[in-house]
Design a protein around this motif. Sequence first.
Motif, short mmCIF file in Angstrom:
data_model
loop_
_atom_site.label_atom_id
_atom_site.label_comp_id
_atom_site.label_asym_id
_atom_site.label_seq_id
_atom_site.Cartn_x
_atom_site.Cartn_y
_atom_site.Cartn_z
N ARG A 1 0.98 -0.75 0.09
CA ARG A 1 0.27 -0.34 -0.11
C ARG A 1 0.92 0.64 -0.22
O ARG A 1 0.64 2.06 -0.29
CB ARG A 1 -0.57 0.18 1.39
N TYR A 2 2.10 0.84 0.70
CA TYR A 2 2.75 2.09 0.79
C TYR A 2 3.73 2.84 -1.09
O TYR A 2 3.79 3.09 -0.62
CB TYR A 2 3.61 2.20 1.64
N MET A 3 3.92 1.61 -1.14
CA MET A 3 4.79 1.83 -2.11
C MET A 3 3.54 2.59 -3.55
O MET A 3 4.11 2.83 -3.99
CB MET A 3 5.81 0.33 -2.59
N THR A 4 2.27 2.14 -3.63
CA THR A 4 1.61 2.34 -4.12
C THR A 4 1.00 4.10 -3.81
O THR A 4 1.14 4.75 -5.38
CB THR A 4 0.33 1.27 -4.82
N VAL A 5 1.52 4.34 -2.43
CA VAL A 5 0.47 5.55 -1.90
C VAL A 5 1.46 6.30 -2.32
O VAL A 5 1.36 8.12 -2.66
CB VAL A 5 -0.50 5.51 -1.37
N GLU B 1 5.80 0.29 -15.45
CA GLU B 1 5.73 -0.89 -15.80
C GLU B 1 6.13 -0.90 -13.87
O GLU B 1 4.81 -2.01 -13.75
CB GLU B 1 6.78 -0.86 -16.27
N ILE B 2 6.54 0.27 -13.61
CA ILE B 2 7.28 -0.42 -11.89
C ILE B 2 5.05 -0.50 -11.42
O ILE B 2 5.31 -0.88 -9.89
CB ILE B 2 7.89 0.62 -11.34
N ALA B 3 4.75 0.43 -11.32
CA ALA B 3 3.23 0.96 -10.67
C ALA B 3 2.71 -0.23 -10.67
O ALA B 3 1.91 -1.13 -10.25
CB ALA B 3 2.41 2.29 -11.50
N GLN B 4 2.84 -0.96 -12.62
CA GLN B 4 1.32 -2.05 -12.94
C GLN B 4 2.12 -3.15 -12.22
O GLN B 4 1.92 -3.79 -11.69
CB GLN B 4 1.61 -2.64 -14.08
N LEU B 5 3.36 -3.22 -11.41
CA LEU B 5 4.22 -4.34 -10.69
C LEU B 5 4.08 -4.39 -9.57
O LEU B 5 3.54 -5.44 -8.86
CB LEU B 5 5.38 -4.84 -10.85
N LEU C 1 12.48 -2.77 -9.39
CA LEU C 1 13.00 -1.12 -8.42
C LEU C 1 14.10 -1.25 -8.78
O LEU C 1 14.73 -0.10 -9.24
CB LEU C 1 11.13 -1.63 -7.49
N ARG C 2 14.40 -1.98 -8.04
CA ARG C 2 16.23 -1.65 -7.34
C ARG C 2 17.41 -1.66 -8.65
O ARG C 2 17.64 -0.65 -8.45
CB ARG C 2 16.66 -3.04 -7.09
N ASP C 3 16.77 -2.27 -9.90
CA ASP C 3 17.94 -1.64 -10.83
C ASP C 3 17.16 -0.36 -11.48
O ASP C 3 17.82 -0.17 -11.82
CB ASP C 3 16.71 -2.65 -12.32
#
Length: 183
Positions: free
Chosen positions: A49-53, A90-94, A127-129
């Motif tokens: 949830r944190y990563m998306t908001v 793409e990151i947001a979709q993942l 995300l790290r890459d």
Amino acid sequence: MDADARILMNELRLDHRNMAIVLKLLDGLVVEMEAGRDPDFELFEEIMRYMTVYPDAVHHPKEDVMYEKLRAKRPDLAEDLDHVPDDHREIAQLSMLLRSEVEAVVAGAAVRRARMIEDAAAYIKRLRDHMRWEEEDLFSRIDLMLEAEPYTVDISSIEHIKDPVFELEVEAGFRRLLDSLAA
């Protein structure tokens, strides 16, 4: 609302350090799943949830603004960077996929463990890459632009929220995440 681009770059770098800390915590949950144990799925849900908001909804749009400023002011430094907004999508979709999976588990639905491990590992690696590439390449190019001339950037189209975990006042909905980071 205009923001000093140099201050914004400092904020973006701080966000990367904070996101790396959260990804390390997520790594630990994946290791538990790989070992056949059930991780703290409520914590897993809070992380996603944190990563998306915040990173997906605030951090990446700020990076996109900086990228657009680079393209406009220094196209010579923006060569081969057209993929930046696509990478963020793409990151947001993942992250949304992983958030949906963990929300389903918390709600009691059956989600294949192997699939969730695979999706979490792919998300973490991607995300790290991406952050490593930004630090080494994109941010260096932006720094070159800002060394030559300081700029302000318009961030009025971006949601203005503070980091709900790493700012002085942590939102109640992220208390489990903060407690895990402190441990």
